[in-house]
Scaffold this motif. Structure first.
Motif, PDB file in Angstrom:
ATOM      1  N   PRO A 172      56.816  -4.750  42.110  1.00  8.10           N
ATOM      2  CA  PRO A 172      57.762  -4.780  40.992  1.00  8.10           C
ATOM      3  C   PRO A 172      59.133  -4.175  41.284  1.00  8.10           C
ATOM      4  N   LEU A 173      59.263  -3.395  42.365  1.00  8.07           N
ATOM      5  CA  LEU A 173      60.611  -2.911  42.685  1.00  8.07           C
ATOM      6  C   LEU A 173      61.415  -3.994  43.389  1.00  8.07           C
ATOM      7  N   HIS A 174      60.732  -5.065  43.795  1.00  9.66           N
ATOM      8  CA  HIS A 174      61.408  -6.177  44.497  1.00  9.66           C
ATOM      9  C   HIS A 174      61.179  -7.449  43.663  1.00  9.66           C
ATOM     10  N   GLY A 175      60.564  -8.469  44.238  1.00 10.31           N
ATOM     11  CA  GLY A 175      60.439  -9.754  43.545  1.00 10.31           C
ATOM     12  C   GLY A 175      59.612  -9.695  42.276  1.00 10.31           C
ATOM     13  N   LYS A 179      61.623   8.587  31.031  1.00  6.46           N
ATOM     14  CA  LYS A 179      61.945   8.473  32.467  1.00  6.46           C
ATOM     15  C   LYS A 179      61.349   7.213  33.091  1.00  6.46           C
ATOM     16  N   ALA A 180      61.195   6.176  32.285  1.00  2.00           N
ATOM     17  CA  ALA A 180      60.617   4.920  32.816  1.00  2.00           C
ATOM     18  C   ALA A 180      61.657   4.162  33.649  1.00  2.00           C
ATOM     19  N   LYS A 181      61.171   3.433  34.636  1.00  2.70           N
ATOM     20  CA  LYS A 181      62.039   2.516  35.410  1.00  2.70           C
ATOM     21  C   LYS A 181      62.170   1.229  34.605  1.00  2.70           C
ATOM     22  N   ILE A 182      63.370   0.788  34.403  1.00  2.00           N
ATOM     23  CA  ILE A 182      63.585  -0.407  33.591  1.00  2.00           C
ATOM     24  C   ILE A 182      63.743  -1.608  34.509  1.00  2.00           C
ATOM     25  N   MET A 183      62.835  -2.545  34.363  1.00  2.00           N
ATOM     26  CA  MET A 183      62.831  -3.701  35.258  1.00  2.00           C
ATOM     27  C   MET A 183      64.056  -4.585  35.015  1.00  2.00           C
ATOM     28  N   PHE A 234      67.007  -3.877  36.269  1.00  2.00           N
ATOM     29  CA  PHE A 234      68.220  -3.047  36.378  1.00  2.00           C
ATOM     30  C   PHE A 234      68.218  -2.271  37.685  1.00  2.00           C
ATOM     31  N   GLY A 235      69.426  -2.021  38.185  1.00  2.00           N
ATOM     32  CA  GLY A 235      69.588  -1.244  39.410  1.00  2.00           C
ATOM     33  C   GLY A 235      69.511  -2.133  40.634  1.00  2.00           C
ATOM     34  N   HIS A 236      70.112  -1.675  41.687  1.00  2.00           N
ATOM     35  CA  HIS A 236      70.063  -2.420  42.951  1.00  2.00           C
ATOM     36  C   HIS A 236      70.417  -1.490  44.092  1.00  2.00           C
ATOM     37  N   TYR A 274      74.146  -3.450  45.414  1.00  2.00           N
ATOM     38  CA  TYR A 274      75.205  -3.640  44.415  1.00  2.00           C
ATOM     39  C   TYR A 274      75.316  -2.411  43.532  1.00  2.00           C
ATOM     40  N   LYS A 275      76.505  -1.900  43.379  1.00  2.00           N
ATOM     41  CA  LYS A 275      76.673  -0.781  42.460  1.00  2.00           C
ATOM     42  C   LYS A 275      77.584  -1.167  41.292  1.00  2.00           C
ATOM     43  N   LYS A 276      78.315  -2.282  41.451  1.00  2.00           N
ATOM     44  CA  LYS A 276      79.200  -2.690  40.352  1.00  2.00           C
ATOM     45  C   LYS A 276      78.719  -3.986  39.722  1.00  2.00           C
ATOM     46  N   THR A 326      73.636  -0.895  26.739  1.00  2.00           N
ATOM     47  CA  THR A 326      73.025   0.429  26.582  1.00  2.00           C
ATOM     48  C   THR A 326      72.804   1.085  27.946  1.00  2.00           C
ATOM     49  N   MET A 327      72.341   0.292  28.907  1.00  2.00           N
ATOM     50  CA  MET A 327      72.058   0.839  30.240  1.00  2.00           C
ATOM     51  C   MET A 327      73.350   1.314  30.908  1.00  2.00           C
ATOM     52  N   GLU A 328      74.425   0.569  30.702  1.00  2.00           N
ATOM     53  CA  GLU A 328      75.723   0.955  31.261  1.00  2.00           C
ATOM     54  C   GLU A 328      76.160   2.309  30.671  1.00  2.00           C
ATOM     55  N   GLN A 359      74.794   4.164  33.593  1.00  2.00           N
ATOM     56  CA  GLN A 359      75.759   3.502  34.494  1.00  2.00           C
ATOM     57  C   GLN A 359      75.040   2.627  35.532  1.00  2.00           C
ATOM     58  N   LEU A 360      74.033   1.908  35.043  1.00  2.00           N
ATOM     59  CA  LEU A 360      73.310   0.993  35.940  1.00  2.00           C
ATOM     60  C   LEU A 360      73.524  -0.443  35.475  1.00  2.00           C
ATOM     61  N   CYS A 361      73.687  -1.340  36.432  1.00  2.00           N
ATOM     62  CA  CYS A 361      73.929  -2.754  36.112  1.00  2.00           C
ATOM     63  C   CYS A 361      72.631  -3.554  36.175  1.00  2.00           C
ATOM     64  N   ALA A 362      72.668  -4.688  35.493  1.00  2.00           N
ATOM     65  CA  ALA A 362      71.524  -5.608  35.554  1.00  2.00           C
ATOM     66  C   ALA A 362      71.475  -6.256  36.930  1.00  2.00           C
ATOM     67  N   ASN A 363      70.278  -6.611  37.370  1.00  2.00           N
ATOM     68  CA  ASN A 363      70.162  -7.437  38.572  1.00  2.00           C
ATOM     69  C   ASN A 363      69.667  -8.826  38.161  1.00  2.00           C
ATOM     70  N   VAL A 364      69.630  -9.732  39.132  1.00  2.00           N
ATOM     71  CA  VAL A 364      69.351 -11.141  38.834  1.00  2.00           C
ATOM     72  C   VAL A 364      68.015 -11.354  38.107  1.00  2.00           C
TER      73      VAL A 364
HETATM   74  N1  COA Z   1      65.657   2.137  35.494  1.00  2.00           N
HETATM   75  C1  COA Z   1      65.871   3.445  35.295  1.00  2.00           C
HETATM   76  N2  COA Z   1      66.455   4.230  36.212  1.00  2.00           N
HETATM   77  C2  COA Z   1      66.849   3.669  37.344  1.00  2.00           C
HETATM   78  C3  COA Z   1      66.651   2.308  37.617  1.00  2.00           C
HETATM   79  C4  COA Z   1      66.028   1.548  36.632  1.00  2.00           C
HETATM   80  N3  COA Z   1      65.819   0.236  36.827  1.00  2.00           N
HETATM   81  N4  COA Z   1      67.145   2.013  38.832  1.00  2.00           N
HETATM   82  C5  COA Z   1      67.618   3.152  39.319  1.00  2.00           C
HETATM   83  N5  COA Z   1      67.435   4.152  38.419  1.00  2.00           N
HETATM   84  C6  COA Z   1      67.827   5.540  38.566  1.00  2.00           C
HETATM   85  C7  COA Z   1      66.772   6.304  39.332  1.00  2.00           C
HETATM   86  O1  COA Z   1      65.779   6.841  38.523  1.00  2.00           O
HETATM   87  C8  COA Z   1      67.614   7.335  40.021  1.00  2.00           C
HETATM   88  O2  COA Z   1      67.918   8.339  39.096  1.00  2.00           O
HETATM   89  P1  COA Z   1      67.910   9.884  39.515  1.00  2.00           P
HETATM   90  O3  COA Z   1      68.971   9.995  40.570  1.00  2.00           O
HETATM   91  O4  COA Z   1      68.211  10.582  38.246  1.00  2.00           O
HETATM   92  O5  COA Z   1      66.550  10.136  40.057  1.00  2.00           O
HETATM   93  C9  COA Z   1      68.905   6.614  40.335  1.00  2.00           C
HETATM   94  O6  COA Z   1      69.016   5.602  39.346  1.00  2.00           O
HETATM   95  C10 COA Z   1      68.923   5.997  41.713  1.00  2.00           C
HETATM   96  O7  COA Z   1      67.827   5.096  41.795  1.00  2.00           O
HETATM   97  P2  COA Z   1      66.957   4.833  43.070  1.00  2.00           P
HETATM   98  O8  COA Z   1      65.562   4.443  42.651  1.00  2.00           O
HETATM   99  O9  COA Z   1      67.075   5.990  44.038  1.00  2.00           O
HETATM  100  O10 COA Z   1      67.727   3.615  43.705  1.00  2.00           O
HETATM  101  P3  COA Z   1      67.170   2.715  44.836  1.00  2.00           P
HETATM  102  O11 COA Z   1      68.324   2.153  45.521  1.00  2.00           O
HETATM  103  O12 COA Z   1      66.170   3.442  45.653  1.00  2.00           O
HETATM  104  O13 COA Z   1      66.342   1.597  44.024  1.00  2.00           O
HETATM  105  C11 COA Z   1      65.735  -0.324  42.887  1.00  2.00           C
HETATM  106  C12 COA Z   1      66.781   0.341  43.785  1.00  2.00           C
HETATM  107  C13 COA Z   1      66.096  -1.786  42.748  1.00  2.00           C
HETATM  108  C14 COA Z   1      64.342  -0.214  43.522  1.00  2.00           C
HETATM  109  C15 COA Z   1      65.747   0.373  41.503  1.00  2.00           C
HETATM  110  O14 COA Z   1      67.017   0.239  40.919  1.00  2.00           O
HETATM  111  C16 COA Z   1      64.655  -0.148  40.593  1.00  2.00           C
HETATM  112  O15 COA Z   1      63.527   0.335  40.654  1.00  2.00           O
HETATM  113  N6  COA Z   1      64.953  -1.149  39.723  1.00  2.00           N
HETATM  114  C17 COA Z   1      63.959  -1.738  38.850  1.00  2.00           C
HETATM  115  C18 COA Z   1      63.181  -2.814  39.592  1.00  2.00           C
HETATM  116  C19 COA Z   1      63.990  -4.061  39.804  1.00  2.00           C
HETATM  117  O16 COA Z   1      64.624  -4.579  38.900  1.00  2.00           O
HETATM  118  N7  COA Z   1      63.943  -4.552  41.041  1.00  2.00           N
HETATM  119  C20 COA Z   1      64.634  -5.781  41.417  1.00  2.00           C
HETATM  120  C21 COA Z   1      65.774  -5.467  42.326  1.00  2.00           C
HETATM  121  S1  COA Z   1      66.761  -6.911  42.629  1.00  2.00           S
END
Ligand code: COA
Length: 380
Positions: A222-225, A255-259, A261-263, A266-268, A302-304, A308-313
């Motif tokens: 779930p952190l990838h595909g 403190k849940a990871k939101i699927m 979001f984040g990458h 990409y940071k912007k 809300t996430m922004e 300050q995290l962006c949506a991913n694809v």
């Molecule tokens: N939801 C909540 N918090 C998030 C987050 C998310 N989706 N993505 C990152 N963060 C937070 C982390 O908790 C961390 O916070 P902290 O510094 O307070 O501990 C910070 O942002 C940095 O995140 P980190 O997990 O270290 O970044 P990473 O580069 O290792 O992880 C991902 C990248 C993609 C694994 C991560 O953003 C994530 O788990 N996203 C959700 C799964 C997803 O959508 N994956 C598809 C990617 S295309």
């Protein structure tokens, strides 16, 4: 006793350049190029087959080369019968990604070029893999649901056949084009986790099927595909745009990871999001399911603000797949049906310029100490 004093370390290999590639480049400020071509131009104009050929062979195909590539894919789409039998042996509850991983592994045994890692053989095997990963997903799904696989229609595109072999109905032109665009968007993304796994496996000079099997296993997480399946569960849970903000704040407080979001790179903002968002909007209008985009947009806002995290694809891919009629369990396998083109291109490149990928670790266990076990003369 360690003879070294300091080892450089980047957790998760973040920011580490782990190899060279001429296939794809990702710019943290939003750019994604396939062999120098911008993803936005490719998404609006190119077909998946053109992109797959570009990734594999280095240059865009001319019309004749493209027609030949399509013909080769069509010729390789059918699965060997024992592989179909294997799919039938699996429990009906098997996740389609597990079916796919197992199927790819078995396919290797039916390729008489399995152990030939030459460039030409690898390209031929790549074409087989691109054709058959798609069939493993569609036939596997039908078998798991008590339906018989159906033969492909050679006149349909890769995306058209994916639809047709899954549902038994010839898709409308707009549906095919949408899936085609999604396949273009998902085709490659430089050293993402599954591609890196494929390259690590290939770097031992293991064959391309072994590498793609590793990639399938890695894509599932779930952190990838796997995020595009989990994103859909999240959106289903939220249900309406009005609930998005409150739902998200509640999850963040836990403190849940939101699927979706984040990458890591990409940071912007993920360069694929605007195209996927527009596909979602278009589908919503066509089908009268216009709630998904505003839910996603409220989550984005809300996430922004909160993190300050962006949506991913994968955030927008989730409702797009749902509106195209795919069940959430097929989101990640559908991604794989496209990404296999990138995996294969990277394996070809790895084998062409191979060096074993073998990093080192930073040892954090106990210091050296004398043995005090119960055996005195070795294991009996
Ligand atoms: N939801 C909540 N918090 C998030 C987050 C998310 N989706 N993505 C990152 N963060 C937070 C982390 O908790 C961390 O916070 P902290 O510094 O307070 O501990 C910070 O942002 C940095 O995140 P980190 O997990 O270290 O970044 P990473 O580069 O290792 O992880 C991902 C990248 C993609 C694994 C991560 O953003 C994530 O788990 N996203 C959700 C799964 C997803 O959508 N994956 C598809 C990617 S295309």
């Amino acid at each position: 006793m360690s003879t070294e004093t300091k080892r450089s370390y980047s957790p998760g290999l973040a920011g580490v350049a782990a190899g060279e590639t001429a296939i794809c480049s990702v710019d943290p400020n939003s750019g994604l190029l396939y062999r120098g071509y911008d993803i936005h131009e490719m998404a609006s104009q190119a077909s998946f087959e053109e992109v797959a050929s570009l990734l594999l062979k280095g240059e865009l195909p001319c019309a004749q080369e493209l027609a030949e590539f399509q013909k080769q894919l069509a010729a390789e789409r059918e699965l060997p019968k024992p592989v179909l039998e294997l799919l039938r042996l699996m429990p009906k509850s098997t996740h389609p990604m597990d079916m796919l991983r197992t199927g790819v592994s078995m396919l290797g045994a039916f390729d008489n070029e399995l152990n030939d890692n030459s460039h030409a053989a690898n390209v031929r095997k790549s074409i087989r893999l691109i054709a058959r990963v798609s069939t493993l997903v569609t036939d596997g799904w039908r078998i798991a649901h008590g339906d018989d696989p159906i033969p492909d229609k050679p006149d349909l595109t890769h995306a058209g056949n994916f639809f047709y072999k899954l549902t038994g109905a010839v898709p409308q032109t707009w549906q095919t084009r949408m899936l085609d665009t999604i396949f273009v968007l998902y085709a490659d993304h430089e050293f993402n986790a599954s591609t890196f796994a494929a390259r690590v496996t290939a770097s031992t000079l293991a064959d391309i099927y072994a590498a793609v099997t590793s990639a399938c296993g890695t894509l599932k997480g779930p952190l990838h595909g796997g995020a595009n399946e989990e994103s859909m569960k999240m959106l289903d849970d939220i249900k309406t745009p009005e609930r998005a903000e409150g739902w998200l704040k509640e999850q963040l407080a836990k403190k849940a990871k939101i699927m979706g979001f984040g990458h890591r790179v990409y940071k912007k903002g993920d360069s694929r999001v605007p195209v996927m968002r527009e596909i979602a909007r278009d589908l919503g209008k066509r089908l009268g399911k216009e709630q998904w985009v505003p839910i996603c947009e409220n989550l984005e806002k809300t996430m922004e603000r909160e993190k300050q995290l962006c949506a991913n694809v994968d955030l927008y891919a989730a409702p797009v797949f749902t509106m195209l009629g795919f069940p959430p369990e097929l989101n990640t396998p559908t991604f794989a049906a496209s990404r296999v083109s990138g995996w294969c291109a990277h394996v070809v490149e790895q084998h062409d310029h191979n060096r074993l990928i073998r990093p080192i670790s930073l040892y954090v266990g106990p210091a050296e100490r004398p043995y005090k076990g119960v055996s005195k003369n070795g294991a009996k």
